[in-house]
Write an enzyme that holds these catalytic residues in place. Structure first.
Site, PDB file in Angstrom:
ATOM      1  N   LYS A 299       0.829  -1.211   0.000  1.00 52.19           N
ATOM      2  CA  LYS A 299       0.000   0.000   0.000  1.00 52.19           C
ATOM      3  C   LYS A 299       0.861   1.259   0.000  1.00 52.19           C
ATOM      4  CE  LYS A 299      -2.407  -2.695  -0.530  1.00 52.19           C
ATOM      5  NZ  LYS A 299      -2.514  -4.159  -0.463  1.00 52.19           N
TER       6      LYS A 299
ATOM      7  N   HIS B  90     -23.267  15.613   1.923  1.00 53.99           N
ATOM      8  CA  HIS B  90     -23.102  16.091   0.558  1.00 53.99           C
ATOM      9  C   HIS B  90     -22.031  17.180   0.520  1.00 53.99           C
ATOM     10  CE1 HIS B  90     -24.158  17.171  -3.532  1.00 53.99           C
ATOM     11  NE2 HIS B  90     -24.092  18.437  -3.158  1.00 53.99           N
TER      12      HIS B  90
ATOM     13  N   ILE C 202      -2.664  -9.720  -6.181  1.00 55.49           N
ATOM     14  CA  ILE C 202      -1.258  -9.303  -6.144  1.00 55.49           C
ATOM     15  C   ILE C 202      -0.805  -8.845  -7.528  1.00 55.49           C
ATOM     16  CG2 ILE C 202       1.117 -10.135  -5.841  1.00 55.49           C
ATOM     17  CD1 ILE C 202       0.173 -11.773  -3.486  1.00 55.49           C
TER      18      ILE C 202
ATOM     19  N   GLU D 272      -2.328  -5.363  -8.234  1.00 62.30           N
ATOM     20  CA  GLU D 272      -1.771  -4.294  -7.388  1.00 62.30           C
ATOM     21  C   GLU D 272      -0.312  -4.015  -7.759  1.00 62.30           C
ATOM     22  OE1 GLU D 272      -4.514  -4.603  -3.313  1.00 62.30           O
ATOM     23  OE2 GLU D 272      -2.406  -5.158  -3.172  1.00 62.30           O
TER      24      GLU D 272
HETATM   25  P1  FAD Z   1       1.066 -14.314   8.358  1.00 64.44           P
HETATM   26  O1  FAD Z   1       0.875 -12.855   8.263  1.00 64.44           O
HETATM   27  O2  FAD Z   1       1.644 -15.012   7.183  1.00 64.44           O
HETATM   28  O3  FAD Z   1       1.999 -14.541   9.638  1.00 64.44           O
HETATM   29  C1  FAD Z   1       2.476 -15.797  10.011  1.00 64.44           C
HETATM   30  C2  FAD Z   1       3.790 -15.625  10.752  1.00 64.44           C
HETATM   31  O4  FAD Z   1       4.145 -16.872  11.328  1.00 64.44           O
HETATM   32  C3  FAD Z   1       4.962 -15.235   9.857  1.00 64.44           C
HETATM   33  O5  FAD Z   1       5.542 -14.028  10.284  1.00 64.44           O
HETATM   34  C4  FAD Z   1       5.934 -16.414   9.984  1.00 64.44           C
HETATM   35  O6  FAD Z   1       7.290 -15.993  10.033  1.00 64.44           O
HETATM   36  C5  FAD Z   1       5.539 -17.010  11.312  1.00 64.44           C
HETATM   37  N1  FAD Z   1       5.837 -18.448  11.418  1.00 64.44           N
HETATM   38  C6  FAD Z   1       5.544 -19.425  10.532  1.00 64.44           C
HETATM   39  N2  FAD Z   1       5.945 -20.627  10.986  1.00 64.44           N
HETATM   40  C7  FAD Z   1       6.525 -20.399  12.210  1.00 64.44           C
HETATM   41  C8  FAD Z   1       7.131 -21.240  13.178  1.00 64.44           C
HETATM   42  N3  FAD Z   1       7.217 -22.573  13.014  1.00 64.44           N
HETATM   43  N4  FAD Z   1       7.631 -20.657  14.299  1.00 64.44           N
HETATM   44  C9  FAD Z   1       7.549 -19.314  14.485  1.00 64.44           C
HETATM   45  N5  FAD Z   1       6.977 -18.484  13.608  1.00 64.44           N
HETATM   46  C10 FAD Z   1       6.472 -19.022  12.474  1.00 64.44           C
HETATM   47  N6  FAD Z   1      -4.475  -8.911   3.084  1.00 64.44           N
HETATM   48  C11 FAD Z   1      -5.350  -7.910   3.293  1.00 64.44           C
HETATM   49  O7  FAD Z   1      -6.315  -8.094   4.038  1.00 64.44           O
HETATM   50  N7  FAD Z   1      -5.181  -6.688   2.709  1.00 64.44           N
HETATM   51  C12 FAD Z   1      -4.138  -6.427   1.892  1.00 64.44           C
HETATM   52  O8  FAD Z   1      -4.025  -5.315   1.384  1.00 64.44           O
HETATM   53  C13 FAD Z   1      -3.209  -7.467   1.637  1.00 64.44           C
HETATM   54  N8  FAD Z   1      -2.154  -7.250   0.834  1.00 64.44           N
HETATM   55  C14 FAD Z   1      -1.251  -8.250   0.628  1.00 64.44           C
HETATM   56  C15 FAD Z   1      -0.183  -8.008  -0.220  1.00 64.44           C
HETATM   57  C16 FAD Z   1       0.756  -8.982  -0.459  1.00 64.44           C
HETATM   58  C17 FAD Z   1       1.910  -8.705  -1.383  1.00 64.44           C
HETATM   59  C18 FAD Z   1       0.629 -10.254   0.195  1.00 64.44           C
HETATM   60  C19 FAD Z   1       1.654 -11.316  -0.015  1.00 64.44           C
HETATM   61  C20 FAD Z   1      -0.437 -10.501   1.036  1.00 64.44           C
HETATM   62  C21 FAD Z   1      -1.396  -9.511   1.257  1.00 64.44           C
HETATM   63  N9  FAD Z   1      -2.502  -9.720   2.071  1.00 64.44           N
HETATM   64  C22 FAD Z   1      -3.409  -8.717   2.272  1.00 64.44           C
HETATM   65  C23 FAD Z   1      -2.731 -11.002   2.750  1.00 64.44           C
HETATM   66  C24 FAD Z   1      -2.271 -10.926   4.238  1.00 64.44           C
HETATM   67  O9  FAD Z   1      -0.917 -10.579   4.271  1.00 64.44           O
HETATM   68  C25 FAD Z   1      -2.501 -12.251   4.938  1.00 64.44           C
HETATM   69  O10 FAD Z   1      -3.841 -12.659   4.777  1.00 64.44           O
HETATM   70  C26 FAD Z   1      -2.191 -12.144   6.426  1.00 64.44           C
HETATM   71  O11 FAD Z   1      -0.862 -11.733   6.637  1.00 64.44           O
HETATM   72  C27 FAD Z   1      -2.442 -13.475   7.124  1.00 64.44           C
HETATM   73  O12 FAD Z   1      -2.149 -13.374   8.466  1.00 64.44           O
HETATM   74  P2  FAD Z   1      -1.670 -14.633   9.344  1.00 64.44           P
HETATM   75  O13 FAD Z   1      -1.466 -14.094  10.719  1.00 64.44           O
HETATM   76  O14 FAD Z   1      -2.583 -15.761   9.148  1.00 64.44           O
HETATM   77  O15 FAD Z   1      -0.270 -15.084   8.723  1.00 64.44           O
HETATM   78  P1  NAD Z   2      -5.131 -14.802  -6.275  1.00 66.40           P
HETATM   79  O1  NAD Z   2      -5.743 -16.094  -5.939  1.00 66.40           O
HETATM   80  O2  NAD Z   2      -5.829 -13.540  -5.960  1.00 66.40           O
HETATM   81  O3  NAD Z   2      -4.854 -14.741  -7.842  1.00 66.40           O
HETATM   82  C1  NAD Z   2      -4.105 -15.692  -8.508  1.00 66.40           C
HETATM   83  C2  NAD Z   2      -4.467 -15.640  -9.985  1.00 66.40           C
HETATM   84  O4  NAD Z   2      -3.551 -16.440 -10.690  1.00 66.40           O
HETATM   85  C3  NAD Z   2      -5.867 -16.171 -10.266  1.00 66.40           C
HETATM   86  O5  NAD Z   2      -6.561 -15.263 -11.077  1.00 66.40           O
HETATM   87  C4  NAD Z   2      -5.593 -17.492 -10.973  1.00 66.40           C
HETATM   88  O6  NAD Z   2      -6.577 -17.839 -11.920  1.00 66.40           O
HETATM   89  C5  NAD Z   2      -4.258 -17.212 -11.639  1.00 66.40           C
HETATM   90  N1  NAD Z   2      -3.465 -18.407 -11.917  1.00 66.40           N
HETATM   91  C6  NAD Z   2      -3.322 -19.504 -11.142  1.00 66.40           C
HETATM   92  N2  NAD Z   2      -2.505 -20.388 -11.746  1.00 66.40           N
HETATM   93  C7  NAD Z   2      -2.112 -19.822 -12.908  1.00 66.40           C
HETATM   94  C8  NAD Z   2      -1.259 -20.238 -13.965  1.00 66.40           C
HETATM   95  N3  NAD Z   2      -0.643 -21.417 -13.920  1.00 66.40           N
HETATM   96  N4  NAD Z   2      -1.080 -19.406 -15.002  1.00 66.40           N
HETATM   97  C9  NAD Z   2      -1.712 -18.194 -15.060  1.00 66.40           C
HETATM   98  N5  NAD Z   2      -2.534 -17.758 -14.093  1.00 66.40           N
HETATM   99  C10 NAD Z   2      -2.716 -18.556 -13.019  1.00 66.40           C
HETATM  100  O7  NAD Z   2      -3.674 -14.860  -5.613  1.00 66.40           O
HETATM  101  P2  NAD Z   2      -2.548 -13.746  -5.455  1.00 66.40           P
HETATM  102  O8  NAD Z   2      -2.839 -12.563  -6.283  1.00 66.40           O
HETATM  103  O9  NAD Z   2      -1.253 -14.449  -5.618  1.00 66.40           O
HETATM  104  O10 NAD Z   2      -2.722 -13.344  -3.933  1.00 66.40           O
HETATM  105  C11 NAD Z   2      -2.558 -14.337  -2.900  1.00 66.40           C
HETATM  106  C12 NAD Z   2      -3.416 -14.038  -1.702  1.00 66.40           C
HETATM  107  O11 NAD Z   2      -3.010 -12.857  -1.054  1.00 66.40           O
HETATM  108  C13 NAD Z   2      -4.868 -13.887  -2.084  1.00 66.40           C
HETATM  109  O12 NAD Z   2      -5.600 -14.885  -1.418  1.00 66.40           O
HETATM  110  C14 NAD Z   2      -5.276 -12.542  -1.608  1.00 66.40           C
HETATM  111  O13 NAD Z   2      -6.471 -12.615  -0.862  1.00 66.40           O
HETATM  112  C15 NAD Z   2      -4.128 -12.074  -0.721  1.00 66.40           C
HETATM  113  N6  NAD Z   2      -3.887 -10.652  -1.045  1.00 66.40           N
HETATM  114  C16 NAD Z   2      -4.840  -9.747  -0.719  1.00 66.40           C
HETATM  115  C17 NAD Z   2      -4.685  -8.430  -1.066  1.00 66.40           C
HETATM  116  C18 NAD Z   2      -5.737  -7.456  -0.722  1.00 66.40           C
HETATM  117  O14 NAD Z   2      -6.589  -7.767   0.094  1.00 66.40           O
HETATM  118  N7  NAD Z   2      -5.731  -6.262  -1.297  1.00 66.40           N
HETATM  119  C19 NAD Z   2      -3.556  -8.028  -1.760  1.00 66.40           C
HETATM  120  C20 NAD Z   2      -2.617  -8.971  -2.100  1.00 66.40           C
HETATM  121  C21 NAD Z   2      -2.805 -10.290  -1.731  1.00 66.40           C
END
Ligand code: FAD
Ligand code: NAD
Length: 472
Positions: free
Chosen positions: A54, A450, A188, A191
Site C-alpha cells: 500500500k 453532501h 497481487i 496491485e
Molecule cells: P502471516 O501474516 O503469514 O503470519 C504468520 C507468521 O508466522 C509469519 O511471520 C511467519 O514468520 C511465522 N511463522 C511461521 N511458521 C513459524 C514457526 N514454526 N515458528 C515461528 N513463527 C512461524 N491482506 C489484506 O487483508 N489486505 C491487503 O491489502 C493485503 N495485501 C497483501 C499483499 C501482499 C503482497 C501479500 C503477499 C499478502 C497480502 N494480504 C493482504 C494477505 C495478508 O498478508 C494475509 O492474509 C495475512 O498476513 C495473514 O495473516 P496470518 O497471521 O494468518 O499469517
Molecule cells: P489470487 O488467488 O488472488 O490470484 C491468482 C491468480 O492467478 C488467479 O486469477 C488465478 O486464476 C491465476 N493463476 C493460477 N494459476 C495460474 C497459472 N498457472 N497461469 C496463469 N494464471 C494462473 O492470488 P494472489 O494474487 O497471488 O494473492 C494471494 C493471496 O493474497 C490472495 O488470497 C489474496 O487474498 C491475498 N492478497 C490480498 C490483497 C488485498 O486484500 N488487497 C492483496 C494482495 C494479496
C-alpha cells in the site's frame, strides 16, 4: 504464577492473526506467549504484504498523477523525476514503525515475545529454535497455530527475487524494469502490476482464466476493471497458460499457450512476477507428531471453534480455511481467544470485505451476481455510476459504479460491489449494513453528507428498491 508454570496459551506466528490473538490474550488476563521466527512482528501483512504494497501503491499513484494529471488540474511542475530509492525508504520506514509498534503492544499487554522457530514436541510442549542460537522448550495448556501462508511456487519456474520475483521481490526492485510480465491476474498481480506500470514499466498480465481479479470479484465489475486498467496501459493475455521460463542475456523468456487453441507463443521481459496464489505454511511445525490433519491444499483442518484434530491445538488465519486476508485473520484471532477465555467467540464470514487497492479501487462484501445465479436466488440490482456523483466529478475521478444486489422479495442487501475512488473506505458502511441485516431501504433512508462519494452508495441502494423502480 512462577515462570515454570505452563502458559495458558502459546501462539505460533506473529502475523495479523497471531499478534492480535496474543494482545487479546494478554488483555483477557491469560498468561500468553507469541513465538515468531521472522525477527520482526506483523507477519506477511506488515513485513512483505498489505503494508509495503500500500505504501508503493499510494506513492506510485501520486507520482503518476503528478506526471499525467496535475497539469489539467492547474498545477505545473518543472523537473519532476522518480527517486525510487527514496520511495522504497518511505515504504521501509512505514513498515519499521508499524512492526515496532506491534512489539510495543505485546509488551504493554504482558505477552512474552519469543524470537525463534516453533516445533511441536507434543500437543502441549513446543521446542523453539531461538533466533539468537540455542533451543528452549515451553509448555502450554492451549496452542494457537497462526503460521500464515507462503507464495505458491510455479512448477519449473524458480524464483530468484531479482529477475523472477514473488510479491516480496516485486516490493523491492532496485530499478524500474522496462518490461514486466505478471503471471496471475489476481489481487497481487493487479496491485503490483499497477505500481510498476505507473512507475514506467510496460506490464503484461498472463492469466489462465478468462477473467481478472481472482476469486469472488463480481464478473461485471471485473470486466469494467479490465477496461480501466487497459486504458492505464496494462496489457492482458487472458485464457493463456504459462508453460515454462528461461533466463537468457539478462532477460526472461516465457513460453505460453492459448488455453483453448493451444497456439504457442514466446514473450520476454526484464522481470517476471509470479502471483498465482498463496498456500498455507506449516513447514517445520512437526504436525504429524501430534496428529494435526491438513487437507489436500495443505490447509489445517479445523471445526467451527478453530479446533484442529489434536485436542488443545487451534488454528486461525491463512494457515486454515477461508479468504487469505489480514482482517479475516484478525477477527479469528479475537474470536479464538474469546472462546478460550469466555467459552464463546464469533466471526461472521458473510460480512468480510475484500478490497483491491488499485486506482480506481475495487471493493465488495457479500455475494456476487454469479454466486446468486448459481445458487438460484432471486435478486434485484441497483446501480449508480460515479459519473453522476458530484464529488467524484469535482475530483475529476469518476470512473466506476456502485452495484447493490438485494433479495427480490425482501430487498435485504445480499452484496455490494464498488469499483471507484476510495471504494475500500466506502465499503465499510455496506459491511455494517450486511452485518445488521439491513434492507436497501434502510441504507437509502440514512442521511449521507453532501458532497461525498458515499452518496453513490446510498443512490445505488435506492436504485435497488421498488420505490426507485416505480419512480419512472
Ligand atoms: P502471516 O501474516 O503469514 O503470519 C504468520 C507468521 O508466522 C509469519 O511471520 C511467519 O514468520 C511465522 N511463522 C511461521 N511458521 C513459524 C514457526 N514454526 N515458528 C515461528 N513463527 C512461524 N491482506 C489484506 O487483508 N489486505 C491487503 O491489502 C493485503 N495485501 C497483501 C499483499 C501482499 C503482497 C501479500 C503477499 C499478502 C497480502 N494480504 C493482504 C494477505 C495478508 O498478508 C494475509 O492474509 C495475512 O498476513 C495473514 O495473516 P496470518 O497471521 O494468518 O499469517
Ligand atoms: P489470487 O488467488 O488472488 O490470484 C491468482 C491468480 O492467478 C488467479 O486469477 C488465478 O486464476 C491465476 N493463476 C493460477 N494459476 C495460474 C497459472 N498457472 N497461469 C496463469 N494464471 C494462473 O492470488 P494472489 O494474487 O497471488 O494473492 C494471494 C493471496 O493474497 C490472495 O488470497 C489474496 O487474498 C491475498 N492478497 C490480498 C490483497 C488485498 O486484500 N488487497 C492483496 C494482495 C494479496
Amino acid at each position: 504464577a512462577s515462570s515454570a508454570d505452563p502458559y495458558d496459551v502459546v501462539i505460533i506466528g506473529g502475523g495479523p492473526g497471531g499478534y492480535v490473538a496474543a494482545i487479546k490474550a494478554g488483555q483477557s488476563g491469560l498468561k500468553a506467549a507469541c513465538i515468531e521466527k521472522r525477527g520482526t512482528l506483523g507477519g506477511t501483512c506488515l513485513n512483505v504484504g498489505c503494508i509495503p504494497s500500500k505504501a508503493l501503491l499510494h506513492n506510485s499513484e501520486l507520482y503518476h498523477a503528478a506526471g499525467h494529471e496535475f497539469k489539467n488540474r492547474g498545477i505545473d511542475i518543472k523537473d519532476m523525476s522518480l527517486n525510487l530509492g527514496q520511495m522504497m525508504k518511505a515504504k521501509d520506514s512505514s513498515v519499521g514503525a508499524l512492526t515496532k509498534g506491534v512489539e510495543g503492544l505485546l509488551k504493554k499487554n504482558k505477552v512474552d515475545y519469543i524470537k525463534g522457530a516453533a516445533s511441536f514436541a507434543g500437543p502441549t510442549s513446543i521446542n523453539v529454535q531461538l533466533n539468537d542460537g540455542g533451543e528452549t522448550q515451553i509448555e502450554a495448556k492451549n496452542v494457537v497455530i497462526a503460521t500464515g501462508s507462503e507464495v505458491t511456487p510455479f512448477p519449473g519456474i524458480e524464483i530468484d527475487e531479482e529477475q523472477i520475483v514473488s510479491s516480496t521481490g516485486a516490493l523491492a526492485l532496485k530499478k524500474v524494469p522496462e518490461k514486466m510480465i505478471v503471471i496471475g491476474g489476481g489481487v497481487i498481480g493487479l496491485e503490483m502490476g499497477s505500481v510498476w506500470n505507473r512507475l514506467g514499466s510496460q506490464v503484461s498480465v498472463v492469466e489462465f482464466l478468462p477473467t481478472i481479479g481472482g476469486a469472488g470479484m463480481d464478473h461485471e465489475v471485473a470486466a469494467n476493471f479490465k477496461k480501466i486498467l487497459e486504458k492505464q496501459g496494462l496489457k492482458f493475455n487472458l485464457g493463456t497458460k504459462v508453460i515454462d521460463a528461461e533466463k537468457k542475456d539478462g532477460k526472461v523468456f516465457l513460453n505460453v499457450e492459448d488455453a483453448k487453441s493451444g497456439k504457442k507463443q514466446q514473450i520476454d521481459a526484464d522481470v517476471v512476477l509470479v502471483a498465482i496464489g498463496r498456500r498455507p505454511y506449516t513447514k517445520g511445525l512437526n504436525l504429524e507428531a501430534i496428529g494435526v490433519e491438513t487437507d489436500k491444499r495443505g490447509r489445517i483442518v479445523v471445526d467451527d471453534a478453530y479446533n484442529t484434530t489434536c485436542k488443545g491445538v487451534k488454528c486461525i488465519g491463512d494457515a486454515t480455511f477461508g479468504p487469505m486476508l489480514a482482517h479475516k485473520a484478525e477477527e479469528e484471532g479475537i474470536a479464538v481467544i474469546e472462546m478460550l477465555a469466555r467459552g464463546h467467540g464469533h466471526v461472521n464470514y458473510e460480512a468480510i470485505p475484500a478490497v483491491v487497492y488499485t486506482h480506481p479501487e475495487v471493493a465488495w462484501v457479500g455475494k456476487s451476481e454469479q454466486e446468486l445465479k448459481d445458487a438460484g436466488v432471486s435478486y434485484k440490482i441497483g446501480k449508480f455510476p460515479f459519473l453522476a456523483n458530484s464529488r467524484a466529478k469535482t475530483n475529476q475521478d469518476s470512473e466506476g459504479f456502485v452495484k447493490t444486489i438485494v433479495e427480490k422479495e425482501t430487498e435485504k442487501i445480499l452484496g455490494v460491489h464498488i469499483i471507484g475512488p476510495n471504494a475500500g473506505e466506502l465499503i465499510s458502511s455496506s459491511v455494517l449494513a450486511i452485518e445488521y441485516g439491513a434492507s436497501a431501504e434502510d441504507t437509502s433512508a440514512v442521511c449521507h453528507a453532501h458532497p461525498t462519494l458515499s452518496e453513490a452508495v446510498k443512490e445505488s441502494a435506492l436504485a435497488a428498491t421498488d420505490k426507485a423502480h416505480h419512480k419512472a
